[in-house]
Design a protein around this motif. Structure first.
Motif, short mmCIF file in Angstrom:
data_model
loop_
_atom_site.label_atom_id
_atom_site.label_comp_id
_atom_site.label_asym_id
_atom_site.label_seq_id
_atom_site.Cartn_x
_atom_site.Cartn_y
_atom_site.Cartn_z
N VAL A 113 1.95 2.55 1.40
CA VAL A 113 2.64 2.29 2.67
C VAL A 113 4.14 2.17 2.44
CG1 VAL A 113 2.93 0.56 4.50
CG2 VAL A 113 0.63 1.26 3.81
N LEU A 114 4.52 1.43 1.40
CA LEU A 114 5.93 1.26 1.09
C LEU A 114 6.58 2.60 0.76
CD1 LEU A 114 8.47 -0.40 0.43
CD2 LEU A 114 7.55 -0.66 -1.90
N LEU A 115 5.96 3.39 -0.10
CA LEU A 115 6.56 4.68 -0.47
C LEU A 115 6.68 5.61 0.72
CD1 LEU A 115 4.92 5.37 -3.94
CD2 LEU A 115 7.28 4.72 -3.45
N ASP A 116 5.70 5.60 1.60
CA ASP A 116 5.79 6.43 2.79
C ASP A 116 7.01 6.01 3.63
OD1 ASP A 116 4.59 8.62 4.27
OD2 ASP A 116 4.14 7.14 5.82
N ARG A 117 7.22 4.70 3.73
CA ARG A 117 8.39 4.19 4.48
C ARG A 117 9.69 4.56 3.78
NH1 ARG A 117 8.44 -1.45 4.18
NH2 ARG A 117 10.45 -1.44 3.20
N LEU A 118 9.75 4.37 2.45
CA LEU A 118 10.98 4.66 1.72
C LEU A 118 11.30 6.15 1.73
CD1 LEU A 118 10.53 2.30 -1.37
CD2 LEU A 118 12.06 1.98 0.57
N LEU A 119 10.28 6.98 1.84
CA LEU A 119 10.49 8.43 1.86
C LEU A 119 10.60 9.00 3.26
CD1 LEU A 119 8.05 9.25 -1.06
CD2 LEU A 119 10.54 9.58 -1.08
N THR A 120 10.72 8.15 4.27
CA THR A 120 10.84 8.61 5.66
C THR A 120 11.96 9.64 5.84
OG1 THR A 120 9.88 6.59 6.54
CG2 THR A 120 11.29 7.84 8.03
N PRO A 121 13.13 9.47 5.22
CA PRO A 121 14.17 10.50 5.40
C PRO A 121 13.76 11.89 4.91
CG PRO A 121 15.14 8.50 4.50
CD PRO A 121 13.63 8.32 4.46
N LEU A 122 12.77 11.96 4.04
CA LEU A 122 12.29 13.25 3.53
C LEU A 122 11.01 13.71 4.23
CD1 LEU A 122 12.83 12.67 -0.30
CD2 LEU A 122 14.41 13.67 1.36
N GLY A 123 10.57 12.93 5.21
CA GLY A 123 9.34 13.26 5.94
C GLY A 123 8.14 12.46 5.48
N GLY A 124 8.36 11.39 4.70
CA GLY A 124 7.26 10.55 4.24
C GLY A 124 6.64 11.09 2.96
N LEU A 125 5.58 10.42 2.52
CA LEU A 125 4.91 10.80 1.27
C LEU A 125 4.48 12.26 1.25
CD1 LEU A 125 2.57 7.87 0.17
CD2 LEU A 125 4.21 9.11 -1.25
N ASP A 126 4.04 12.75 2.38
CA ASP A 126 3.55 14.13 2.45
C ASP A 126 4.56 15.07 3.10
OD1 ASP A 126 1.07 13.39 1.32
OD2 ASP A 126 0.40 12.65 3.27
N GLY A 127 5.80 14.60 3.20
CA GLY A 127 6.84 15.40 3.84
C GLY A 127 7.22 16.63 3.04
N PRO A 128 7.72 17.64 3.72
CA PRO A 128 8.05 18.90 3.05
C PRO A 128 9.16 18.74 2.00
CG PRO A 128 8.85 18.91 5.31
CD PRO A 128 8.01 17.68 5.14
N ARG A 129 10.08 17.83 2.21
CA ARG A 129 11.18 17.66 1.26
C ARG A 129 10.81 16.73 0.10
NH1 ARG A 129 15.74 15.66 4.74
NH2 ARG A 129 16.84 15.56 2.75
N THR A 130 9.73 15.97 0.26
CA THR A 130 9.33 15.01 -0.77
C THR A 130 8.91 15.72 -2.05
OG1 THR A 130 8.73 13.37 0.88
CG2 THR A 130 7.77 13.11 -1.31
#
Length: 148
Positions: A113-130
């Motif tokens: 949950v934390l990583l998904d939140r921290l990676l929000t600018p990249l689209g989250g844990l499964d985001g295309p930029r992650t």
């Protein structure tokens, strides 16, 4: 931050993420290092491996002496079992106890949950930029840091 060097930005991000990780794990009575050991051990066990302390140190990137210290403290807490290898008594094998299995699942969930939140600018844990971010970080981590 516009003029910050890449090294300074990595340092700031590392400190910020570590603080966030400590805050997310505190309600579960775990430190970030304890989480790394428990979650890594859980993953290795799921893949059929019963690692030695050295193997777990190599897997996590933590110093072997630190893994030994963490394993002893987690054993005292009832979360990890340490046993001597039957073929080489110098080797200490690690395994999660039932309490360790029960403790690691909510910790992994909290970190996800934390990583998904921290990676929000990249689209989250499964985001295309992650994934590209992960590849970039991985390429930076393999650059030798010692003398040329």
């Amino acid at each position: 931050m516009k003029d910050a060097t890449p090294g300074h930005l990595v340092w700031l991000l590392s400190n910020r993420w570590r603080t966030a990780m400590d805050q997310a794990l505190a309600p579960l009575d775990l430190t970030h290092a304890q989480y790394v050991l428990l979650a890594s051990l859980s993953g290795m066990e799921r893949s059929g491996t019963r690692p030695s302390q050295r193997e777990l140190a190599d897997f996590t990137g933590l110093e072997a002496l630190y893994v030994s210290k963490l394993a002893r403290s987690l054993e005292a807490a009832g979360l990890v079992r340490r046993t001597r290898d039957a073929e080489d008594t110098r080797v200490v094998r690690l395994a999660l106890t039932d309490a360790g299995h029960a403790a690691v699942r909510p910790a992994i969930d909290a970190v996800q949950v934390l990583l998904d939140r921290l990676l929000t600018p990249l689209g989250g844990l499964d985001g295309p930029r992650t994934e590209e971010f992960r590849r970039t970080l991985t390429s930076l981590l393999v650059v030798p840091t010692g003398p040329e």
